[in-house]
Design an enzyme around this catalytic site. Structure first.
Site, PDB file in Angstrom:
ATOM      1  N   ALA A  15       0.858  -1.195   0.000  1.00 14.47           N
ATOM      2  CA  ALA A  15       0.000   0.000   0.000  1.00 14.47           C
ATOM      3  C   ALA A  15       0.887   1.236   0.000  1.00 14.47           C
ATOM      4  O   ALA A  15       1.898   1.270   0.699  1.00 14.47           O
ATOM      5  CB  ALA A  15      -0.898  -0.006   1.236  1.00 14.47           C
ATOM      6  N   GLY A  68       2.516   4.862   0.760  1.00 19.42           N
ATOM      7  CA  GLY A  68       2.651   5.613   2.013  1.00 19.42           C
ATOM      8  C   GLY A  68       3.771   5.043   2.861  1.00 19.42           C
ATOM      9  O   GLY A  68       4.544   4.208   2.408  1.00 19.42           O
ATOM     10  N   GLY A  80       4.264   0.733   7.890  1.00 21.56           N
ATOM     11  CA  GLY A  80       3.865   0.676   9.294  1.00 21.56           C
ATOM     12  C   GLY A  80       4.890  -0.091  10.113  1.00 21.56           C
ATOM     13  O   GLY A  80       5.489  -1.036   9.621  1.00 21.56           O
ATOM     14  N   LEU A  81       5.095   0.317  11.348  1.00 21.04           N
ATOM     15  CA  LEU A  81       6.014  -0.417  12.229  1.00 21.04           C
ATOM     16  C   LEU A  81       5.337  -1.659  12.800  1.00 21.04           C
ATOM     17  O   LEU A  81       5.971  -2.653  13.109  1.00 21.04           O
ATOM     18  CB  LEU A  81       6.468   0.484  13.384  1.00 21.04           C
ATOM     19  CG  LEU A  81       7.265   1.727  12.993  1.00 21.04           C
ATOM     20  CD1 LEU A  81       7.577   2.571  14.218  1.00 21.04           C
ATOM     21  CD2 LEU A  81       8.538   1.344  12.272  1.00 21.04           C
ATOM     22  N   LYS A 119      -4.276  -5.607   6.255  1.00 20.04           N
ATOM     23  CA  LYS A 119      -3.274  -5.260   7.260  1.00 20.04           C
ATOM     24  C   LYS A 119      -2.941  -6.486   8.102  1.00 20.04           C
ATOM     25  O   LYS A 119      -3.834  -7.077   8.708  1.00 20.04           O
ATOM     26  CB  LYS A 119      -3.800  -4.128   8.158  1.00 20.04           C
ATOM     27  CG  LYS A 119      -4.045  -2.861   7.349  1.00 20.04           C
ATOM     28  CD  LYS A 119      -4.835  -1.823   8.089  1.00 20.04           C
ATOM     29  CE  LYS A 119      -4.005  -0.952   8.968  1.00 20.04           C
ATOM     30  NZ  LYS A 119      -4.710   0.331   9.237  1.00 20.04           N
ATOM     31  N   ASP A 137     -13.832   1.117   9.448  1.00 17.83           N
ATOM     32  CA  ASP A 137     -14.275  -0.211   9.858  1.00 17.83           C
ATOM     33  C   ASP A 137     -13.209  -1.222   9.433  1.00 17.83           C
ATOM     34  O   ASP A 137     -12.805  -1.254   8.278  1.00 17.83           O
ATOM     35  CB  ASP A 137     -15.602  -0.518   9.145  1.00 17.83           C
ATOM     36  CG  ASP A 137     -16.191  -1.857   9.562  1.00 17.83           C
ATOM     37  OD1 ASP A 137     -16.155  -2.160  10.769  1.00 17.83           O
ATOM     38  OD2 ASP A 137     -16.680  -2.587   8.693  1.00 17.83           O
TER      39      ASP A 137
HETATM   40  N1  LIG Z   1      -7.220   2.212   5.288  1.00 13.26           N
HETATM   41  C1  LIG Z   1      -6.077   2.583   4.700  1.00 13.26           C
HETATM   42  N2  LIG Z   1      -6.110   3.214   3.495  1.00 13.26           N
HETATM   43  C2  LIG Z   1      -4.962   3.577   2.878  1.00 13.26           C
HETATM   44  N3  LIG Z   1      -3.736   3.375   3.352  1.00 13.26           N
HETATM   45  C3  LIG Z   1      -3.630   2.748   4.558  1.00 13.26           C
HETATM   46  C4  LIG Z   1      -4.796   2.335   5.295  1.00 13.26           C
HETATM   47  N4  LIG Z   1      -4.364   1.750   6.425  1.00 13.26           N
HETATM   48  C5  LIG Z   1      -3.013   1.801   6.396  1.00 13.26           C
HETATM   49  N5  LIG Z   1      -2.555   2.404   5.277  1.00 13.26           N
HETATM   50  C6  LIG Z   1      -1.137   2.673   4.888  1.00 13.26           C
HETATM   51  O1  LIG Z   1      -0.298   1.794   5.598  1.00 13.26           O
HETATM   52  C7  LIG Z   1       0.536   2.524   6.514  1.00 13.26           C
HETATM   53  C8  LIG Z   1       0.678   1.752   7.803  1.00 13.26           C
HETATM   54  O2  LIG Z   1      -0.606   1.513   8.367  1.00 13.26           O
HETATM   55  P1  LIG Z   1      -0.874   1.783   9.936  1.00 13.26           P
HETATM   56  O3  LIG Z   1      -0.594   3.188  10.226  1.00 13.26           O
HETATM   57  O4  LIG Z   1      -2.226   1.270  10.247  1.00 13.26           O
HETATM   58  O5  LIG Z   1       0.216   0.799  10.533  1.00 13.26           O
HETATM   59  P2  LIG Z   1       1.102   0.938  11.856  1.00 13.26           P
HETATM   60  O6  LIG Z   1       2.100  -0.121  11.792  1.00 13.26           O
HETATM   61  O7  LIG Z   1       0.168   0.953  13.017  1.00 13.26           O
HETATM   62  O8  LIG Z   1       1.784   2.360  11.656  1.00 13.26           O
HETATM   63  P3  LIG Z   1       2.767   3.121  12.707  1.00 13.26           P
HETATM   64  O9  LIG Z   1       4.122   2.702  12.356  1.00 13.26           O
HETATM   65  O10 LIG Z   1       2.473   4.561  12.371  1.00 13.26           O
HETATM   66  O11 LIG Z   1       2.262   2.734  14.072  1.00 13.26           O
HETATM   67  C9  LIG Z   1      -0.146   3.867   6.668  1.00 13.26           C
HETATM   68  O12 LIG Z   1       0.760   4.892   7.048  1.00 13.26           O
HETATM   69  C10 LIG Z   1      -0.739   4.084   5.288  1.00 13.26           C
HETATM   70  O13 LIG Z   1       0.219   4.577   4.397  1.00 13.26           O
END
Ligand SMILES: Nc1ncnc2c1ncn2[C@@H]1O[C@H](COP(=O)(O)OP(=O)(O)OP(=O)(O)O)[C@@H](O)[C@H]1O
Ligand SMILES: [Mg+2]
Length: 355
Positions: free
Chosen positions: A96, A98, A101-102, A117, A152
């Site tokens: 995806a 962006g 995520g960590l 995810k 959701d």
């Molecule tokens: N619903 C979504 N729509 C579009 N992109 C998404 C979505 N959910 C996650 N992403 C992309 O995936 C990345 C990581 O997702 P998310 O922030 O949920 O993970 P994380 O591991 O909890 O992140 P962090 O490292 O900030 O804690 C986001 O920064 C975004 O770029």
């Protein structure tokens, strides 16, 4: 044909018509994937879904089932939509767009509006959470009022996806870093556990290509999202722009739940004033900081808004940076004062002012 949705409100003076919605986009926001399910008692849900689909042809049928409280049917339909797309195209599962995520590895099916995810096996030290805690947060969101600001997340277990449709780097990341959740079985990839969400444009990416006008609106929405969540007793936790997405109606929604918590469980503190220059110079804080301590004055430092966007945010939502604002909200929440977050604000204002 026009949609025609009427919002009724029960008041001490009787039942009022609070809003009338005649546009597809307004009705669509009402049945949004960012709101809690309706749980309507319908004799034949299928017919209601067909009717709603005729009003909102762009909204996937899976989401209509889900928002009517039929979560399982919603998942079945979502699964079918994914496989129909796989059958009708040559699209791949890719990373995806962006920031990575960590906690979560996120992938998507090209030209399809959802993200998958998967929880990573290990998180870096800055993420002081365990996998069960992450799942507990997603569960909290599932049950909590989502206020039109939390996406959701459908929980899927043991899904089998065709291996040859995975981009090699994505498959390597999944099998390497999410081995507890993902394995290859012959021609298939089996994902033991994944959250499937509607895909939005991450706000950090959106701002890069937005016109100045779009960017300003997005920043106002971003602040409003933080407020709407706060009114329903949710503190998003990680307020970085990469954790918010922009929908096709240009609404800003939060999707990163691992640091989310209840407003009433946080301690909102003012930054203590430094008593000496030495204190001021220290890289780490010179005062004790507990796990649930939050310092709203520091939020702006992480956001990296500049120029006009910074001004817009301060003008519209400066209160969010004041610990006192959060503390008085805590008091209201404790006293049982319900702050309503309605899915049709602009209409309400218009109806109220012309009354
Ligand atoms: N619903 C979504 N729509 C579009 N992109 C998404 C979505 N959910 C996650 N992403 C992309 O995936 C990345 C990581 O997702 P998310 O922030 O949920 O993970 P994380 O591991 O909890 O992140 P962090 O490292 O900030 O804690 C986001 O920064 C975004 O770029
Ligand atoms: Mg994130």
């Amino acid at each position: 044909m026009l949609p025609f949705a009427v919002a009724f409100r029960n008041t001490p003076r009787g039942v009022l018509v609070d809003a009338v919605m005649l546009q597809e986009s307004d009705v669509s926001i009402l049945f949004s994937f960012t709101r809690s399910y309706f749980h309507v008692d319908l004799e034949r849900v299928g017919e209601a879904v067909l009717f709603l689909h005729s009003i909102m042809p762009v909204k996937p049928v899976s989401e209509l089932f889900t928002v009517l409280g039929r979560a399982k049917q919603g998942k079945t339909e979502r699964f079918r939509e994914i496989f129909r797309h796989l059958g009708a195209t040559k699209d791949h599962f890719v990373r995806a767009p962006g920031e990575r995520g960590l906690v979560m590895a996120c992938f998507m099916l090209e030209n399809f509006d959802v993200v998958f995810k998967v929880i990573r096996d290990q998180f870096p030290a800055v993420k002081n959470v365990r996998r069960e805690e992450v799942m507990a947060k997603y569960d909290l969101v599932f049950r909590h009022d989502r206020a039109g600001r939390l996406v959701d997340a459908q929980e899927f277990r043991d899904i089998r996806l065709p291996r040859k449709r995975f981009a090699p780097d994505m498959l390597a990341e999944l099998t390497g870093e999410c081995a507890l959740n993902v394995r290859v079985d012959g021609d298939d990839v089996i994902v033991n556990h994944a959250y499937v969400e509607r895909r939005m444009t991450p706000l950090n990416l959106y701002l890069r290509t937005a016109t100045p006008e779009q960017a300003e609106l997005a920043i106002m929405e971003y602040g409003q999202a933080i407020r709407d969540l706060a009114y329903t007793n949710i503190f998003a936790g990680d307020l970085l722009l990469k954790n918010f997405g922009v929908t096709r109606h240009n609404r800003v929604i939060f999707y990163d739940y691992d640091e989310l918590c209840r407003v009433t469980d946080c301690r909102f503190r003012d930054l203590p004033a430094a008593t000496s220059d030495e204190d001021e110079m220290r890289a780490e804080s010179w005062f004790y900081v507990a796990d649930n301590d939050v310092f709203p004055e520091t939020f702006l430092q992480f956001l990296g808004f500049e120029g006009r966007l910074r001004e817009v945010f301060l003008e519209k939502h400066g209160e969010i940076l004041e610990a006192g604002w959060w503390r008085s909200l805590q008091e209201r929440l404790h006293s049982g004062d319900v702050v309503e977050v309605l899915p049709y604000h602009p209409h309400r204002v218009r109806v109220a002012s012309s009354a």
